[in-house]
Design an enzyme around this catalytic site. Structure first.
Site, PDB file in Angstrom:
ATOM      1  N   GLY A   7       0.780  -1.244   0.018  1.00 18.68           N
ATOM      2  CA  GLY A   7       0.103  -0.133   0.131  1.00 18.68           C
ATOM      3  C   GLY A   7       0.926   1.234   0.030  1.00 18.68           C
ATOM      4  O   GLY A   7       1.548   1.552   1.200  1.00 18.68           O
ATOM      5  N   LEU A   8       0.984   2.071  -1.141  1.00 14.66           N
ATOM      6  CA  LEU A   8       1.718   3.255  -1.466  1.00 14.66           C
ATOM      7  C   LEU A   8       0.939   4.157  -1.413  1.00 14.66           C
ATOM      8  O   LEU A   8       1.149   5.248  -2.502  1.00 14.66           O
ATOM      9  CB  LEU A   8       2.754   2.819  -2.206  1.00 14.66           C
ATOM     10  CG  LEU A   8       3.689   1.537  -2.120  1.00 14.66           C
ATOM     11  CD1 LEU A   8       4.646   1.518  -3.313  1.00 14.66           C
ATOM     12  CD2 LEU A   8       4.549   1.779  -0.900  1.00 14.66           C
ATOM     13  N   MET A  11       0.230   8.548   2.543  1.00 18.54           N
ATOM     14  CA  MET A  11       0.999   8.136   3.810  1.00 18.54           C
ATOM     15  C   MET A  11       1.522   6.869   3.635  1.00 18.54           C
ATOM     16  O   MET A  11       2.979   6.913   4.327  1.00 18.54           O
ATOM     17  CB  MET A  11      -0.215   7.759   4.966  1.00 18.54           C
ATOM     18  CG  MET A  11       0.368   7.830   6.444  1.00 18.54           C
ATOM     19  SD  MET A  11      -0.940   7.631   7.588  1.00 18.54           S
ATOM     20  CE  MET A  11      -1.383   9.297   7.779  1.00 18.54           C
ATOM     21  N   GLY A  12       1.301   5.761   3.223  1.00 18.76           N
ATOM     22  CA  GLY A  12       2.269   4.643   2.928  1.00 18.76           C
ATOM     23  C   GLY A  12       3.524   4.873   2.373  1.00 18.76           C
ATOM     24  O   GLY A  12       4.395   4.353   2.664  1.00 18.76           O
ATOM     25  N   ASN A  95      -7.070   2.361   9.142  1.00 10.91           N
ATOM     26  CA  ASN A  95      -8.060   2.523  10.078  1.00 10.91           C
ATOM     27  C   ASN A  95      -9.066   1.634  10.441  1.00 10.91           C
ATOM     28  O   ASN A  95     -10.107   1.846  10.167  1.00 10.91           O
ATOM     29  CB  ASN A  95      -8.544   4.078   9.951  1.00 10.91           C
ATOM     30  CG  ASN A  95      -7.660   5.409  10.036  1.00 10.91           C
ATOM     31  OD1 ASN A  95      -6.882   5.029  11.048  1.00 10.91           O
ATOM     32  ND2 ASN A  95      -7.496   6.269   9.067  1.00 10.91           N
ATOM     33  N   SER A 121      -1.073   8.185  12.909  1.00 12.35           N
ATOM     34  CA  SER A 121      -1.491   9.563  12.580  1.00 12.35           C
ATOM     35  C   SER A 121      -0.328  10.450  12.280  1.00 12.35           C
ATOM     36  O   SER A 121       0.730  10.184  12.967  1.00 12.35           O
ATOM     37  CB  SER A 121      -2.172  10.159  13.988  1.00 12.35           C
ATOM     38  OG  SER A 121      -2.575  11.619  13.649  1.00 12.35           O
ATOM     39  N   GLY A 123      -0.351  12.341   8.809  1.00 13.66           N
ATOM     40  CA  GLY A 123      -0.629  13.200   7.577  1.00 13.66           C
ATOM     41  C   GLY A 123       0.473  13.460   6.807  1.00 13.66           C
ATOM     42  O   GLY A 123       1.518  12.919   6.867  1.00 13.66           O
ATOM     43  N   LYS A 171      -6.863   4.845  18.165  1.00 14.58           N
ATOM     44  CA  LYS A 171      -6.934   5.654  17.118  1.00 14.58           C
ATOM     45  C   LYS A 171      -8.264   6.179  16.594  1.00 14.58           C
ATOM     46  O   LYS A 171      -8.626   7.073  16.310  1.00 14.58           O
ATOM     47  CB  LYS A 171      -6.232   4.897  15.861  1.00 14.58           C
ATOM     48  CG  LYS A 171      -6.196   5.590  14.596  1.00 14.58           C
ATOM     49  CD  LYS A 171      -5.469   7.036  14.513  1.00 14.58           C
ATOM     50  CE  LYS A 171      -5.233   7.647  13.448  1.00 14.58           C
ATOM     51  NZ  LYS A 171      -5.996   7.343  12.310  1.00 14.58           N
ATOM     52  N   HIS A 174      -9.167   8.910  18.866  1.00 14.89           N
ATOM     53  CA  HIS A 174      -8.310  10.073  18.470  1.00 14.89           C
ATOM     54  C   HIS A 174      -9.015  10.803  17.322  1.00 14.89           C
ATOM     55  O   HIS A 174      -9.110  11.934  17.313  1.00 14.89           O
ATOM     56  CB  HIS A 174      -7.007   9.531  17.826  1.00 14.89           C
ATOM     57  CG  HIS A 174      -6.062  10.342  17.064  1.00 14.89           C
ATOM     58  ND1 HIS A 174      -6.441  10.587  15.721  1.00 14.89           N
ATOM     59  CD2 HIS A 174      -5.029  11.240  17.454  1.00 14.89           C
ATOM     60  CE1 HIS A 174      -5.464  11.342  15.441  1.00 14.89           C
ATOM     61  NE2 HIS A 174      -4.548  11.676  16.189  1.00 14.89           N
ATOM     62  N   ASN A 175      -9.552   9.909  16.315  1.00 11.43           N
ATOM     63  CA  ASN A 175     -10.232  10.480  15.169  1.00 11.43           C
ATOM     64  C   ASN A 175     -11.777  11.058  15.544  1.00 11.43           C
ATOM     65  O   ASN A 175     -12.313  12.097  14.753  1.00 11.43           O
ATOM     66  CB  ASN A 175     -10.477   9.553  14.092  1.00 11.43           C
ATOM     67  CG  ASN A 175      -9.031   9.107  13.183  1.00 11.43           C
ATOM     68  OD1 ASN A 175      -8.083   9.455  13.943  1.00 11.43           O
ATOM     69  ND2 ASN A 175      -9.136   8.660  12.065  1.00 11.43           N
ATOM     70  N   GLU A 178     -10.863  14.391  16.684  1.00 15.76           N
ATOM     71  CA  GLU A 178     -10.403  15.102  15.573  1.00 15.76           C
ATOM     72  C   GLU A 178     -11.796  15.756  14.972  1.00 15.76           C
ATOM     73  O   GLU A 178     -11.607  16.856  14.408  1.00 15.76           O
ATOM     74  CB  GLU A 178      -9.653  14.356  14.765  1.00 15.76           C
ATOM     75  CG  GLU A 178      -9.221  15.150  13.348  1.00 15.76           C
ATOM     76  CD  GLU A 178      -8.415  14.149  12.327  1.00 15.76           C
ATOM     77  OE1 GLU A 178      -7.848  14.687  11.493  1.00 15.76           O
ATOM     78  OE2 GLU A 178      -8.642  13.107  12.706  1.00 15.76           O
ATOM     79  N   TYR A 179     -12.721  14.842  14.889  1.00 21.80           N
ATOM     80  CA  TYR A 179     -14.074  15.535  14.266  1.00 21.80           C
ATOM     81  C   TYR A 179     -14.679  16.408  14.927  1.00 21.80           C
ATOM     82  O   TYR A 179     -14.934  17.712  14.449  1.00 21.80           O
ATOM     83  CB  TYR A 179     -15.224  14.262  14.394  1.00 21.80           C
ATOM     84  CG  TYR A 179     -15.164  13.242  13.135  1.00 21.80           C
ATOM     85  CD1 TYR A 179     -13.940  12.857  12.638  1.00 21.80           C
ATOM     86  CD2 TYR A 179     -16.234  12.908  12.545  1.00 21.80           C
ATOM     87  CE1 TYR A 179     -13.974  11.770  11.746  1.00 21.80           C
ATOM     88  CE2 TYR A 179     -16.332  12.070  11.482  1.00 21.80           C
ATOM     89  CZ  TYR A 179     -15.155  11.354  11.101  1.00 21.80           C
ATOM     90  OH  TYR A 179     -15.380  10.548  10.146  1.00 21.80           O
TER      91      TYR A 179
END
Length: 361
Positions: A7-8, A11-12, A95, A121, A123, A171, A174-175, A178-179
């Site tokens: 997976g690239l 982020m990857g 996620n 996390s 970004g 996580k 955490h998200n 973030e919302y």
């Protein structure tokens, strides 16, 4: 340390670059050959099938999966199972729902394969600044992978949160947080945009990044958007997706009887952003107008002839009430007129009607 990476995406790819730059031996695979070749220029070893990637690794083999959560992750894990042997490890850095993670851990344990969940996390700044690593899984395989986690994370940015699912659970919350943060920024900037002042919101964002208690990476993203699109954000449509973690956080709060109004409302606001015209708003409008007219008719009948008794209002007052309603059919707008009638007639039913008016305002 040697590791395979599947997976690239944005982020990857940056995670692979960070690992390679710090001396790790990384074999990579992506469905896009072009993307594989591009990232390979950083020093990673390109492979063009999942089997080729696994075969390029020495035992015990460690494969990091960085693909979309849900079916894509499930399919990739199923593809890896027959290619791996006892003692190998799969790391899910996406996620994923922590319930799925626990189930996959149990499934892979039946094959003798370790499974680690790594909530990630960071970004677009992760390549240079590092990624916050929230890791769950059995202690032994997690300890063995620590050189990878420590390289990816900034100082003190890696934590073994607990057993299987713990990393993805942390996580998820955490998200959810973030919302709520994003919604707060959005509402605050809308107030600024509609104020009497001609504010440059990019400059306000930059200002708040200097020592303010509301400074954050999200605020940096806001500054970028305002600089690119202007304070009016004309080039951006107000349509907001949700990736799942917000929903899962709200559901977990419900399951635990935890009041989480801010996170919940921030999720519901995203749902509303995807409606061109709110059906529920139409229903509310219909209830307000039609409901007011129905109440008016019922009150008029009551005040004219309540069960054969004397009218509660004089005929003149009723005519005035009817005339007022014909020009202003919304109850909320008749409150001043009702107050006058109450003073003149001292009618209990008008007190009740006045209460209805307050509810409609």
């Amino acid at each position: 340390m040697q590791i395979g990476f599947i997976g690239l995406g944005k982020m990857g790819a940056n995670m692979v670059k960070r690992l390679v730059r710090n001396g790790h031996d990384v074999a990579i695979w992506s469905r896009s050959r072009e993307k594989t070749d591009e990232v390979a220029k950083e020093g990673a070893k390109p492979t063009y099938t999942v089997k080729e990637l696994v075969d390029s690794l020495t035992s015990p083999k460690r494969v990091w999966v960085m693909v979309p959560s849900g079916d894509a992750t499930e399919a990739m894990i199923d593809e890896l199972i027959p290619l791996l042997t006892k003692g190998d490890t799969i790391i899910d850095g996406g996620n994923s729902n922590f319930h799925d993670t626990i189930r996959r851990h149990e499934k892979l344990a039946g094959h003798g394969i370790h499974f680690i969940d790594a909530g990630t996390s960071g970004g677009v700044w992760g390549l240079e600044n590092g990624y916050c690593m929230m890791v769950g899984g059995d202690a032994e395989p997690v300890k063995a992978l620590e050189p990878i986690f420590i390289t990816l994370a900034p100082k003190d940015g890696y934590m073994h949160c607990g057993g299987s699912g713990a990393g993805h659970y942390v996580k998820m919350v955490h998200n959810g947080i973030e919302y709520g943060m994003m919604q707060s920024y959005a509402e605050g900037f809308e107030i600024l945009a509609k104020s009497r002042y001609q504010l440059d919101l990019a400059k306000v964002s930059d200002l708040w990044m200097q020592g303010s208690v509301v400074r954050s990476w999200l605020l940096e993203l806001a500054a970028r958007a305002f600089r690119a699109e202007g304070s009016d954000l004309k080039g951006i449509k107000g349509w907001v997706a949700d990736s799942g973690e917000g929903r899962w956080t709200v559901q977990e709060a419900i399951d635990l009887d935890v009041p989480a109004p801010l996170i919940t409302l921030s999720l519901l606001t995203r749902f509303r952003s995807r409606q061109d015209d709110s059906y529920s708003a139409k229903v509310l409008a219909a209830l307000r107008e039609c409901g007011d007219a129905k109440v008016a008719s019922e009150v008029e009948s009551a005040v004219l002839a309540p069960t054969g008794a004397e009218p509660l209002l004089s005929s003149g007052a009723v005519r005035r009430l009817r005339d007022e309603y014909s020009t202003r059919p919304c109850l909320g707008r008749t409150a001043p007129f009702l107050s006058q009638l109450i003073r003149e007639n001292r009618s209990p039913i008008l007190w009740l009607w006045a209460e209805c008016c307050h509810l409609h305002q």
